[in-house]
Design a protein around this motif. Sequence first.
Motif, PDB file in Angstrom:
ATOM      1  N   PHE A 340      17.536  27.827 -10.172  1.00  0.00           N
ATOM      2  CA  PHE A 340      16.637  28.593 -11.047  1.00  0.00           C
ATOM      3  C   PHE A 340      16.077  27.705 -12.157  1.00  0.00           C
ATOM      4  O   PHE A 340      14.882  27.748 -12.459  1.00  0.00           O
ATOM      5  CB  PHE A 340      17.371  29.793 -11.638  1.00  0.00           C
ATOM      6  CG  PHE A 340      16.553  30.571 -12.635  1.00  0.00           C
ATOM      7  CD1 PHE A 340      15.700  31.575 -12.223  1.00  0.00           C
ATOM      8  CD2 PHE A 340      16.623  30.282 -13.998  1.00  0.00           C
ATOM      9  CE1 PHE A 340      14.928  32.289 -13.136  1.00  0.00           C
ATOM     10  CE2 PHE A 340      15.862  30.986 -14.915  1.00  0.00           C
ATOM     11  CZ  PHE A 340      15.016  31.994 -14.484  1.00  0.00           C
ATOM     12  N   LEU A 341      16.956  26.891 -12.774  1.00  0.00           N
ATOM     13  CA  LEU A 341      16.504  26.006 -13.844  1.00  0.00           C
ATOM     14  C   LEU A 341      15.507  24.971 -13.335  1.00  0.00           C
ATOM     15  O   LEU A 341      14.495  24.697 -13.994  1.00  0.00           O
ATOM     16  CB  LEU A 341      17.710  25.303 -14.477  1.00  0.00           C
ATOM     17  CG  LEU A 341      18.650  26.176 -15.307  1.00  0.00           C
ATOM     18  CD1 LEU A 341      19.791  25.330 -15.862  1.00  0.00           C
ATOM     19  CD2 LEU A 341      17.906  26.861 -16.447  1.00  0.00           C
ATOM     20  N   PHE A 342      15.781  24.410 -12.167  1.00  0.00           N
ATOM     21  CA  PHE A 342      14.840  23.433 -11.617  1.00  0.00           C
ATOM     22  C   PHE A 342      13.513  24.102 -11.278  1.00  0.00           C
ATOM     23  O   PHE A 342      12.445  23.503 -11.452  1.00  0.00           O
ATOM     24  CB  PHE A 342      15.418  22.766 -10.375  1.00  0.00           C
ATOM     25  CG  PHE A 342      14.483  21.761  -9.764  1.00  0.00           C
ATOM     26  CD1 PHE A 342      14.360  20.488 -10.299  1.00  0.00           C
ATOM     27  CD2 PHE A 342      13.700  22.095  -8.660  1.00  0.00           C
ATOM     28  CE1 PHE A 342      13.486  19.565  -9.755  1.00  0.00           C
ATOM     29  CE2 PHE A 342      12.821  21.170  -8.108  1.00  0.00           C
ATOM     30  CZ  PHE A 342      12.720  19.903  -8.658  1.00  0.00           C
ATOM     31  N   ASN A 343      13.581  25.329 -10.804  1.00  0.00           N
ATOM     32  CA  ASN A 343      12.357  26.063 -10.477  1.00  0.00           C
ATOM     33  C   ASN A 343      11.494  26.232 -11.725  1.00  0.00           C
ATOM     34  O   ASN A 343      10.259  26.228 -11.637  1.00  0.00           O
ATOM     35  CB  ASN A 343      12.721  27.428  -9.897  1.00  0.00           C
ATOM     36  CG  ASN A 343      11.521  28.157  -9.343  1.00  0.00           C
ATOM     37  OD1 ASN A 343      10.540  27.555  -8.922  1.00  0.00           O
ATOM     38  ND2 ASN A 343      11.580  29.474  -9.347  1.00  0.00           N
ATOM     39  N   TYR A 344      12.134  26.354 -12.880  1.00  0.00           N
ATOM     40  CA  TYR A 344      11.381  26.520 -14.112  1.00  0.00           C
ATOM     41  C   TYR A 344      10.935  25.181 -14.686  1.00  0.00           C
ATOM     42  O   TYR A 344       9.743  24.913 -14.822  1.00  0.00           O
ATOM     43  CB  TYR A 344      12.210  27.279 -15.146  1.00  0.00           C
ATOM     44  CG  TYR A 344      11.534  27.366 -16.491  1.00  0.00           C
ATOM     45  CD1 TYR A 344      10.240  27.878 -16.596  1.00  0.00           C
ATOM     46  CD2 TYR A 344      12.157  26.926 -17.639  1.00  0.00           C
ATOM     47  CE1 TYR A 344       9.598  27.942 -17.819  1.00  0.00           C
ATOM     48  CE2 TYR A 344      11.520  26.990 -18.873  1.00  0.00           C
ATOM     49  CZ  TYR A 344      10.248  27.502 -18.950  1.00  0.00           C
ATOM     50  OH  TYR A 344       9.604  27.562 -20.157  1.00  0.00           O
ATOM     51  N   TYR A 345      11.884  24.314 -15.018  1.00  0.00           N
ATOM     52  CA  TYR A 345      11.539  23.054 -15.671  1.00  0.00           C
ATOM     53  C   TYR A 345      10.994  22.021 -14.682  1.00  0.00           C
ATOM     54  O   TYR A 345       9.944  21.414 -14.908  1.00  0.00           O
ATOM     55  CB  TYR A 345      12.766  22.484 -16.395  1.00  0.00           C
ATOM     56  CG  TYR A 345      13.144  23.253 -17.624  1.00  0.00           C
ATOM     57  CD1 TYR A 345      12.396  23.151 -18.796  1.00  0.00           C
ATOM     58  CD2 TYR A 345      14.244  24.104 -17.621  1.00  0.00           C
ATOM     59  CE1 TYR A 345      12.739  23.868 -19.932  1.00  0.00           C
ATOM     60  CE2 TYR A 345      14.594  24.819 -18.757  1.00  0.00           C
ATOM     61  CZ  TYR A 345      13.842  24.696 -19.904  1.00  0.00           C
ATOM     62  OH  TYR A 345      14.187  25.406 -21.017  1.00  0.00           O
TER      63      TYR A 345
END
Length: 360
Positions: A340-345
């Motif tokens: 999820f974090l990689f999808n955002y940042y």
Amino acid sequence: MILAAETNESLAQMSDLLVYSSMAVYTLAFFAHIAEWVFGSRSKVGRTAAALTQQAEAAPAAVTVQVKQAGGTAVLDKPKVVTRSAAGTRDVPDGPGAAGGTVQGDLYGRIAVSLTVLAFLIEAAGVVSRALSVQRAPWGNMYEFSTTFSTVAVGAYLGFLLAKKNVRWIGLPLVTTVLLDLGMAVTWLKTPSDQLVPALDSYWLWIHVSTAIFCGAVFYLGAVATLLYLFRDSYENKLATGGNPGSFARSVLERLPAAASLDKFAYRVNAAVFPLWTFTIIAGAIWAGDAWGRYWGWDAKEVWSFITWVGYAAYLHARATAGWKGRKAAYIALIAFGCFLFNYYGVNIFVSSKHSYAGV
């Protein structure tokens, strides 16, 4: 037109001021949470009292039942009722919380929560001001998404507290993360107020992105609980095998809820929000159909949203599989949140796609 532009500019400046003000109050809340943990360290007397309380709660009450008989009275002992936990778990009581069961620690904890509430209200006002200044949903770029995300995360935490849930132990990691999130937002992600690109100018922005923000905020709370579960589980394992944890580990980990309680909390919040994440992906597909004439195009954002969905689906499946409960399932949950974090940042900043709306 000129008056409207000046009004919008004033609202944008007010939004920035409110965000910076909320960071100042969150900083005070951070130090108050630190004080809660430091001054909440239990004394020897407090430890002994807590141990005696746990023993009293664990031991069945010596209740007897009197039965009248001819010529006398027979006293019968009340049958012992044994409650067993689920397989693979330990009967370990929850810790007293960050305050350590002391009045001083609880005072600092209450101050920290009060400051967090104040910072939340100020930041929420900043998000609303931003929305009014641009006259649209306040999440058209990464700066707006970050400020809204941290607001919703804190709001979810305060909602659990309002519901009388024992989650004050999340306070310190939450406030720390919020400060990091807002620090990156105002330093690297800050962009001036502007109108949306044509693909984003849709009512689906309110539906799709708002649910994504809410899901991410709840997934974050689940990730914090999962990470603390791994530490607490190792601590309990060490005690069970006769190990002697260090003084720092005892001071911190003994005050957390039991590993089983942390695991249960993480599972419940992840399971509760997973259907909404499924809806988020479906809503995004419908929006893509309206904006680009196709529902799925294997764009980087779409792919990593689906990978995140698969990760949490695997976690929920692992929880239902006998050999994958506990630590193995927890690792899957952390990997899913990492996606999820990689999808955002990662996708927004480093990958060129149709969803590259970082504005940086």
